[in-house]
Write a protein that holds these residues in place. Structure first.
Motif, short mmCIF file in Angstrom:
data_model
loop_
_atom_site.label_atom_id
_atom_site.label_comp_id
_atom_site.label_asym_id
_atom_site.label_seq_id
_atom_site.Cartn_x
_atom_site.Cartn_y
_atom_site.Cartn_z
N VAL A 135 0.84 -1.19 0.00
CA VAL A 135 0.00 0.00 0.00
C VAL A 135 0.87 1.25 0.00
CG1 VAL A 135 -1.79 1.28 1.24
CG2 VAL A 135 -1.81 -1.23 1.26
N ILE A 136 0.62 2.11 -0.98
CA ILE A 136 1.29 3.40 -1.06
C ILE A 136 0.19 4.45 -0.97
CG2 ILE A 136 2.79 4.91 -2.42
CD1 ILE A 136 4.08 2.17 -1.75
N GLY A 137 0.24 5.23 0.09
CA GLY A 137 -0.73 6.30 0.25
C GLY A 137 -0.08 7.64 0.01
N LEU A 138 -0.89 8.63 -0.26
CA LEU A 138 -0.40 9.98 -0.40
C LEU A 138 -1.34 10.90 0.36
CD1 LEU A 138 1.28 11.75 -3.24
CD2 LEU A 138 -0.62 12.90 -2.12
N GLU A 139 -0.77 11.67 1.26
CA GLU A 139 -1.53 12.61 2.09
C GLU A 139 -0.72 13.89 2.20
OE1 GLU A 139 -3.78 14.83 4.15
OE2 GLU A 139 -4.57 12.88 3.56
N ALA A 140 -1.37 15.02 2.03
CA ALA A 140 -0.67 16.30 2.05
C ALA A 140 -0.33 16.79 3.45
CB ALA A 140 -1.50 17.36 1.33
N VAL A 141 -1.03 16.27 4.45
CA VAL A 141 -0.88 16.80 5.81
C VAL A 141 -0.16 15.78 6.69
CG1 VAL A 141 -2.12 17.74 7.80
CG2 VAL A 141 -3.00 18.13 5.49
N GLU A 142 0.95 16.21 7.26
CA GLU A 142 1.78 15.32 8.07
C GLU A 142 1.03 14.74 9.26
OE1 GLU A 142 5.95 15.62 10.54
OE2 GLU A 142 5.75 16.82 8.72
N LYS A 143 0.16 15.52 9.86
CA LYS A 143 -0.59 15.03 11.01
C LYS A 143 -1.39 13.78 10.66
CE LYS A 143 -3.83 16.34 14.60
NZ LYS A 143 -4.80 17.28 15.11
N GLY A 144 -1.96 13.74 9.47
CA GLY A 144 -2.72 12.57 9.04
C GLY A 144 -1.85 11.33 8.93
N CYS A 145 -0.65 11.50 8.40
CA CYS A 145 0.27 10.36 8.27
C CYS A 145 0.68 9.84 9.64
CB CYS A 145 1.52 10.79 7.49
SG CYS A 145 1.18 11.26 5.78
N ARG A 146 1.05 10.76 10.52
CA ARG A 146 1.45 10.34 11.87
C ARG A 146 0.30 9.66 12.61
NH1 ARG A 146 6.48 11.80 12.92
NH2 ARG A 146 7.35 13.58 11.83
N GLU A 147 -0.88 10.24 12.53
CA GLU A 147 -2.03 9.66 13.23
C GLU A 147 -2.35 8.25 12.71
OE1 GLU A 147 -5.45 12.21 13.44
OE2 GLU A 147 -4.35 13.73 14.60
N PHE A 148 -2.19 8.03 11.41
CA PHE A 148 -2.43 6.69 10.89
C PHE A 148 -1.55 5.67 11.60
CE2 PHE A 148 -0.97 3.24 8.18
CZ PHE A 148 -2.16 2.55 7.99
N PHE A 149 -0.25 5.91 11.60
CA PHE A 149 0.67 4.93 12.18
C PHE A 149 0.48 4.80 13.69
CE2 PHE A 149 2.89 5.62 8.14
CZ PHE A 149 3.14 4.31 7.78
N VAL A 150 0.25 5.90 14.38
CA VAL A 150 0.05 5.84 15.83
C VAL A 150 -1.24 5.10 16.17
CG1 VAL A 150 -0.39 7.25 17.89
CG2 VAL A 150 1.44 7.89 16.32
N GLU A 151 -2.34 5.47 15.53
CA GLU A 151 -3.63 4.84 15.83
C GLU A 151 -3.65 3.36 15.46
OE1 GLU A 151 -6.75 7.19 14.08
OE2 GLU A 151 -6.19 8.95 15.27
N GLN A 152 -2.94 2.99 14.42
CA GLN A 152 -2.89 1.59 14.01
C GLN A 152 -1.79 0.80 14.73
OE1 GLN A 152 -5.33 0.29 12.13
NE2 GLN A 152 -6.13 2.36 12.35
N LYS A 153 -1.06 1.51 15.58
CA LYS A 153 0.03 0.89 16.35
C LYS A 153 1.04 0.18 15.44
CE LYS A 153 -2.74 0.31 20.54
NZ LYS A 153 -3.87 1.11 20.16
N ILE A 154 1.40 0.86 14.36
CA ILE A 154 2.37 0.34 13.41
C ILE A 154 3.64 1.17 13.56
CG2 ILE A 154 2.92 0.01 10.96
CD1 ILE A 154 -0.11 -0.18 10.44
N PRO A 155 4.76 0.53 13.91
CA PRO A 155 6.02 1.29 14.00
C PRO A 155 6.42 1.81 12.62
CG PRO A 155 6.44 -1.06 14.23
CD PRO A 155 4.95 -0.90 14.17
N TYR A 156 7.04 2.99 12.61
CA TYR A 156 7.36 3.60 11.32
C TYR A 156 8.61 4.47 11.42
CZ TYR A 156 5.28 7.90 13.25
OH TYR A 156 4.99 8.99 14.02
#
Length: 155
Positions: A63-84
């Protein structure tokens, strides 16, 4: 809406469009979309923090996503508990967020219209749950032309 508009909405937590479960249309039509194949490359434009990305990765897809806002990217990984990990992009202003576990998820954080400068390769599938309608009407033709290139043309 512009990147500035989206940034403002993320900063004010005005992201009610996000669902806590995978989108029912994705679950319903995944077999038709993938033709039953595994290990496909999915592109998720203007992805935000959609849980659809994790679900697709759990189905064995990259999966390759594209999001313009950094907060959205960070929240995805934090909420999904995926290390990044996070690195600056080389070809345009932005960052790339990559899962460091066994999930094949990468989120490019940059303006969608800078996508042409990135070398992402091609994709087997595009999952656009609501990006097209989020793009300004006058930019939709340009948006579709860019999607066409990442879907059909090898970079």
């Amino acid at each position: 809406m512009t990147v500035k508009d989206w940034t403002y909405r993320w900063e004010k937590d005005q992201t009610q469009f996000h669902m806590s479960k995978i989108h029912p249309m994705l679950a319903k039509h995944i077999d038709a979309l993938t033709e039953g194949k595994k290990r496909l490359r999915f592109f998720v434009p203007l992805c935000g923090k959609t849980v659809d990305m994790r679900w697709l990765a759990e189905q064995g897809h990259e999966v390759i996503g594209l999001e313009a806002v950094e907060k959205g990217c960070r929240e995805f990984f934090v909420e999904q508990k995926i290390p990044y990990s996070v690195k600056d992009l080389q070809n345009c202003k932005g960052k790339i967020f990559k899962a460091t576990d066994d999930k094949k998820i990468q989120l490019y954080c940059c303006d969608f219209f800078d996508l042409e400068r990135l070398s992402l390769g091609t994709f087997d599938c595009i999952w656009d749950r609501g990006s097209f309608v989020a793009v300004a009407v006058k930019e939709r033709k340009r948006y579709l032309c860019i999607l066409y290139t990442v879907f059909f043309i090898v970079h």
